[in-house]
Design an enzyme around this catalytic site. Structure first.
Site, PDB file in Angstrom:
ATOM      1  N   GLU A  70       0.844  -1.213   0.000  1.00 35.70           N
ATOM      2  CA  GLU A  70       0.000   0.000   0.000  1.00 35.70           C
ATOM      3  C   GLU A  70       0.874   1.256   0.000  1.00 35.70           C
ATOM      4  OE1 GLU A  70      -1.411   2.934   3.035  1.00 35.70           O
ATOM      5  OE2 GLU A  70      -1.962   0.940   3.778  1.00 35.70           O
ATOM      6  N   HIS A  71       1.918   1.235   0.831  1.00 37.56           N
ATOM      7  CA  HIS A  71       2.842   2.377   0.881  1.00 37.56           C
ATOM      8  C   HIS A  71       3.526   2.612  -0.464  1.00 37.56           C
ATOM      9  CE1 HIS A  71       3.822   3.835   5.131  1.00 37.56           C
ATOM     10  NE2 HIS A  71       2.689   3.182   5.236  1.00 37.56           N
TER      11      HIS A  71
END
Length: 423
Positions: A70-71
């Site tokens: 996600e990052h």
């Protein structure tokens, strides 16, 4: 496109499963200024052991990959960060990872299609290099250490540790500094290609849209990817027993923090919404702001605000969490258990049950006033196999008799844990 209308709240859901397997949900809100899009994949922190479609071999990846991915998704090959691009457009953008899904979202009043271009571009174009993965380990490592210093986070995680022996729900969504050290670009691409397939994703749009028009715009922005088939997720066998009834951690806090956890097991497919509603009513009946127990504890100076009352569940785990601050958490825990046993013996007051049921129904209706609430709700419920309208439809059938049945099967002393953080 399928149209599902809920006449009680005068709302419509337009939904279509595309050829590539992706589900699109559109909830039109006429004359609303705000527009909200959330694109989620059914992939969360619990999914570290799985069988890729077309394969027979199970693979296991380090804990924390879903959050790490996600990052990294915002970083693009052209050197830009998509979060910065969206912010520059004047839209509010974000992403988050839970135990069972990851989501990318934005909310805006203007420049919707420019923002949609960016969202649908970066989610479909991962860019991982040895260098940017190593750099991210340092950033996430700092995040992990920061959360380690948060008493509110520790009291929550310790509750899960006290309830679960094997299930990965007990682990921090971010992983640990040790587990993320084993993540490389190969692991990220493997997990991306497995879980970010359209057939494992749901996109929800809420705002003043013409459903056919916005669906066409979404289809135009999708890459040509075929459905890969079902991903087999592998979770360890978890016993029904808790690990330990009490757990304490000493940290610098002004007043002790507590979380009461009640370990449950997932409901049958047909029961999950009804059971969830019943548990919400029961929690408010036992320890809600209008309950006898809350008033007693408040007047005695044991608590000063209503604790948060939550029921978390997916297809493979379920538990209740009651979190707050108390001068004497052990006393509160004992009184909580005594109150449950008293209600079991004397029965549920039907008038109180129905009054709280009306209050909760009002809360459900109120959620439909906010485009963000609506979209996030439909996304997270869809990954549980639930249409969010089901809560509006089924609450009428939840009566005190069913409530007592749930009270007797779920609220048992031997499934309860108390987690505290004190000085």
């Amino acid at each position: 496109m399928q149209v599902i209308e809920n006449l009680k709240i005068k709302e419509k859901l337009y939904t279509e499963k595309l050829e590539n397997g992706m589900t699109v949900m559109i909830i039109p809100k006429k004359d609303t200024q705000k527009k909200y899009v959330i694109w989620g994949t059914h992939y969360g922190s619990n999914d570290s052991k799985f069988v890729i479609p077309g394969s027979k071999e199970a693979i296991e990846v380090p804990k924390g990959v879903a959050h790490f991915l996600e990052h990294k998704m915002f970083e693009q090959e052209n050197g830009k960060n998509s979060l910065d691009v969206l912010t520059a457009l004047g839209v509010e953008a974000n992403a988050y990872t839970t135990n069972d899904h990851t989501a990318y979202l934005f909310e805006c009043t203007d420049k919707f299609y420019e923002a949609l271009d960016e969202l649908m571009d970066y989610v479909q174009h991962p860019y991982f290099t040895d260098e940017n993965v190593e750099k991210e380990k340092g950033i996430i490592g700092q995040e992990i250490m920061m959360y380690d210093d948060y008493p509110e986070w520790k009291v929550y995680l310790n509750t899960l540790e006290a309830m679960y022996k094997e299930h990965p729900v007990k682990l921090d969504i971010t992983g640990t500094i040790e587990t993320i050290s084993h993540i490389d670009k190969g692991v990220l691409y493997n997990c991306y290609n497995t879980f970010y397939n359209p057939s494992n994703m749901v996109l929800v749009v809420c705002g003043d849209f013409e459903p056919e028009e916005i669906l066409k715009e979404i289809k135009n922005r999708l890459l040509d990817k075929k459905s890969e088939g079902e991903i087999k997720r592998i979770y360890p066998t978890e016993s029904e027993e808790i690990v330990q009834p009490m757990i304490n951690q000493n940290m610098e806090v002004s007043m002790p923090l507590f979380t009461i956890g009640i370990k449950d097991k997932p409901a049958d497919e047909k029961e999950k919404v009804k059971k969830h509603i019943a548990i919400e009513i029961l929690l408010n009946l036992i320890l809600g702001r209008s309950s006898e127990l809350y008033k007693e504890l408040y007047n005695e100076g044991i608590i000063f605000a209503q604790p948060s009352l939550e029921y978390e569940f997916t297809t493979d785990y379920a538990h209740i969490l009651i979190t707050g601050q108390a001068t004497n958490p052990e006393e509160l825990f004992d009184r909580f258990k005594n109150k449950i046993n008293e209600i079991k013996q004397n029965g549920i007051n039907e008038n109180d049950f129905d009054r709280i049921k009306k209050m909760i129904y009002g809360g459900y209706v109120k959620e439909y006033n906010d485009v963000a609430e609506i979209a996030r709700m439909f996304l997270s419920d869809s990954f549980k196999g639930i249409n969010s309208f089901d809560y509006i439809e089924e609450i009428g059938g939840v009566n005190a008799q069913y409530g007592k049945q749930v009270l007797n099967t779920v609220f048992n002393d031997d499934k309860m844990v108390l987690s505290t953080v004190k000085k």
